[in-house]
Design a protein around this motif. Structure first.
Motif, PDB file in Angstrom:
ATOM      1  N   TYR A 387       0.832  -1.217   0.000  1.00  0.00           N
ATOM      2  CA  TYR A 387       0.000   0.000   0.000  1.00  0.00           C
ATOM      3  C   TYR A 387       0.861   1.259   0.000  1.00  0.00           C
ATOM      4  CZ  TYR A 387      -4.091  -2.902   0.834  1.00  0.00           C
ATOM      5  OH  TYR A 387      -5.099  -3.828   0.701  1.00  0.00           O
ATOM      6  N   PHE A 390      -0.815   4.317  -1.288  1.00  0.00           N
ATOM      7  CA  PHE A 390      -2.117   4.645  -0.691  1.00  0.00           C
ATOM      8  C   PHE A 390      -1.886   5.270   0.683  1.00  0.00           C
ATOM      9  CE2 PHE A 390      -2.725   1.230  -3.685  1.00  0.00           C
ATOM     10  CZ  PHE A 390      -3.896   1.548  -4.349  1.00  0.00           C
ATOM     11  N   PRO A 391      -1.689   6.569   0.745  1.00  0.00           N
ATOM     12  CA  PRO A 391      -1.340   7.248   2.008  1.00  0.00           C
ATOM     13  C   PRO A 391      -2.322   6.995   3.145  1.00  0.00           C
ATOM     14  CG  PRO A 391      -1.068   8.734   0.142  1.00  0.00           C
ATOM     15  CD  PRO A 391      -1.756   7.518  -0.386  1.00  0.00           C
ATOM     16  N   LYS A 392      -3.618   6.981   2.837  1.00  0.00           N
ATOM     17  CA  LYS A 392      -4.611   6.796   3.898  1.00  0.00           C
ATOM     18  C   LYS A 392      -4.506   5.404   4.528  1.00  0.00           C
ATOM     19  CE  LYS A 392      -8.019  10.157   2.244  1.00  0.00           C
ATOM     20  NZ  LYS A 392      -9.418  10.366   1.793  1.00  0.00           N
ATOM     21  N   ILE A 393      -4.325   4.396   3.692  1.00  0.00           N
ATOM     22  CA  ILE A 393      -4.196   3.033   4.223  1.00  0.00           C
ATOM     23  C   ILE A 393      -2.880   2.890   4.977  1.00  0.00           C
ATOM     24  CG2 ILE A 393      -4.077   0.576   3.633  1.00  0.00           C
ATOM     25  CD1 ILE A 393      -5.867   1.111   1.272  1.00  0.00           C
ATOM     26  N   SER A 395      -1.383   5.225   6.622  1.00  0.00           N
ATOM     27  CA  SER A 395      -1.595   5.886   7.916  1.00  0.00           C
ATOM     28  C   SER A 395      -2.386   4.984   8.858  1.00  0.00           C
ATOM     29  CB  SER A 395      -2.335   7.211   7.711  1.00  0.00           C
ATOM     30  OG  SER A 395      -1.566   8.096   6.928  1.00  0.00           O
ATOM     31  N   PHE A 396      -3.406   4.342   8.307  1.00  0.00           N
ATOM     32  CA  PHE A 396      -4.208   3.414   9.109  1.00  0.00           C
ATOM     33  C   PHE A 396      -3.348   2.279   9.646  1.00  0.00           C
ATOM     34  CE2 PHE A 396      -6.463  -0.680   9.073  1.00  0.00           C
ATOM     35  CZ  PHE A 396      -7.357  -0.462  10.106  1.00  0.00           C
ATOM     36  N   THR A 398      -0.090   2.249  10.065  1.00  0.00           N
ATOM     37  CA  THR A 398       0.893   2.785  11.013  1.00  0.00           C
ATOM     38  C   THR A 398       0.272   3.009  12.378  1.00  0.00           C
ATOM     39  OG1 THR A 398       2.075   3.894   9.206  1.00  0.00           O
ATOM     40  CG2 THR A 398       2.537   4.649  11.440  1.00  0.00           C
TER      41      THR A 398
END
Length: 428
Positions: A387, A390-393, A395-396, A398
């Motif tokens: 991912y 895919f920055p949002k995923i 972040s999730f 992390t």
């Protein structure tokens, strides 16, 4: 001159593989060897639990410290570890002037610390160089893994599992390098891996052959397939000959001993199987459960107290383990066509079959973590990699791993304080 240059190059490559090479790798090694080293130093000097002449097995978490150090363990499960631990024991005795005192225990503990710290370096190298993760993510995963119960306990425990952890992480890293370069694993390294890894625990020799199935065009080119078959055959011949030599070629003993060991370690029914699978196999090698104290006897008239792991007693640990397993199998599904991930998961499935399906040692499956627990951080690494766009995923993931890490750290810290209470009560 060409031969000497080749040998020198091979040695340089070996040390570059096995030791910290960059500043970040050196930092990881230094952090863990200091952290684990302080823990091992304190336990070895102040308590006699690491090695006690009177206690051959089960003093804590079913490890067989004295038995392993003195004999290498049973030949049917650890066929060549006798030779390996002869060296370990003699080095420790040399440093302690031939006495099994605090210095002897400290030497054993520090050799374990070194092996586990080098295992951390191998995991870090894999995450950084094979998966190519950013350093922040790599550091998060390695510190998360370093807080698992298995590396904590093995960092001061002289056992087969301690050295198996290092050898398996080293081999998986080496095999990944060869796979990334689309090169085959040469015969000599394969034989050395088979003899050392399989020699410490016989079932692990199968894992040495898993990466060969993913060599380029191996099932499309008869020449490559034949070469692979030859390498596997030579490895097995060397291993079998050394094994038979270890038992003076009395091969009939292998079958009788193996059957008795299987019967002994696979028929425990005191706990539901599903709970043993979650609490012991998937859980106990990562997140400490609560502990129970048992009365034990060394079969020679000496009574002692033993510390064992219980199943989880609240819903939070189960949730932790289930979330981590979801992340691991999410990684596997997402990267199903990735041969690096398949190599890791096939190796993991071998342990799942042995302990969860065949139920061998399932009631103490937490001690076997050295055989497979390193798969968790590597698969987490591949999940982050899949991912990367895919920055949002990301972040999730992390945030999720960070929360898991905080809970893991707090839980395992509390359990280690309980471990030290046990030491203060019975092993000063």
């Amino acid at each position: 001159m060409v031969f000497i240059a080749t040998i020198k190059s091979k040695f340089n490559s070996f040390f570059k593989l096995i030791l910290p090479y960059s500043y970040s790798e050196l930092g990881v090694f230094t952090f863990f060897i200091i952290t684990y080293g302080i823990l091992g130093w304190y336990i070895a000097l102040d308590y006699r639990i690491i090695f006690d002449e009177r206690i051959p097995w089960d003093a804590y978490f079913s490890f067989d410290n004295r038995s392993i150090v003195m004999t290498g363990g049973s030949f049917e499960r650890h066929p060549l570890s006798y030779y390996f631990f002869n060296w370990i024991r003699e080095i420790a005795l040399y440093l302690s002037d031939g006495k099994t005192n605090a210095v002897f225990r400290l030497a054993l503990a520090w050799m374990s610390t070194l092996m586990v710290s080098l295992s951390m370096v191998q995991i870090f190298k894999y995450l950084k160089n094979i998966i190519n993760l950013p350093l922040f993510i790599t550091f998060l995963i390695i510190i998360f893994f370093g807080t698992f119960s298995t590396p904590i306990i093995l960092s001061f425990t002289p056992e087969n599992f301690t050295y198996t952890l290092f050898l398996l992480t080293l081999f998986n890293h080496y095999a990944a390098i060869k796979t990334k370069k689309e090169e085959k694993i040469p015969t000599i390294p394969l034989i050395l891996a088979g003899v050392s890894i399989g020699g410490l625990t016989i079932t692990n020799i199968v894992k040495v052959f898993v990466p060969i199935a993913f060599e380029k065009d191996i099932f499309r080119n008869w020449k490559k397939f034949g070469n692979a078959a030859l390498r596997v055959t030579l490895t097995l011949i060397c291993f079998i000959l050394l094994y038979l030599n270890r038992i003076n070629f009395k091969y009939e003993n292998i079958f009788s001993k193996t059957n008795s060991q299987y019967e002994k370690f696979s028929n425990v029914k005191s706990t539901p199987i599903w709970d043993m699978i979650l609490s012991y196999f998937f859980g106990g090698n990562i997140l400490f459960p609560s502990f129970i104290i048992r009365n034990k006897n060394n079969m020679k008239g000496f009574d002692f107290k033993a510390l064992l792991m219980d199943t989880y007693t609240s819903w939070l640990p189960y949730v932790f383990i289930l979330i981590l397993l979801i992340l691991v199998f999410w990684s596997y599904i997402k990267n199903f066509k990735n041969k690096f991930v398949q190599i890791l998961m096939i190796s993991f499935f071998i342990d799942i079959i042995i302990h969860c399906i065949m139920k061998f040692g399932l009631h103490t499956a937490y001690i076997y973590g050295g055989h497979f627990v390193f798969v968790y951080p590597l698969l987490l690494g591949w999940l982050f990699y899949s991912y990367k766009s895919f920055p949002k995923i990301l972040s999730f993931l992390t945030v999720t791993v960070s929360i898991l890490f905080v809970y893991l750290l707090l839980n395992n810290y509390v359990r280690m304080t309980e471990f030290f209470w046990f030491l203060n009560q019975y092993y000063q």
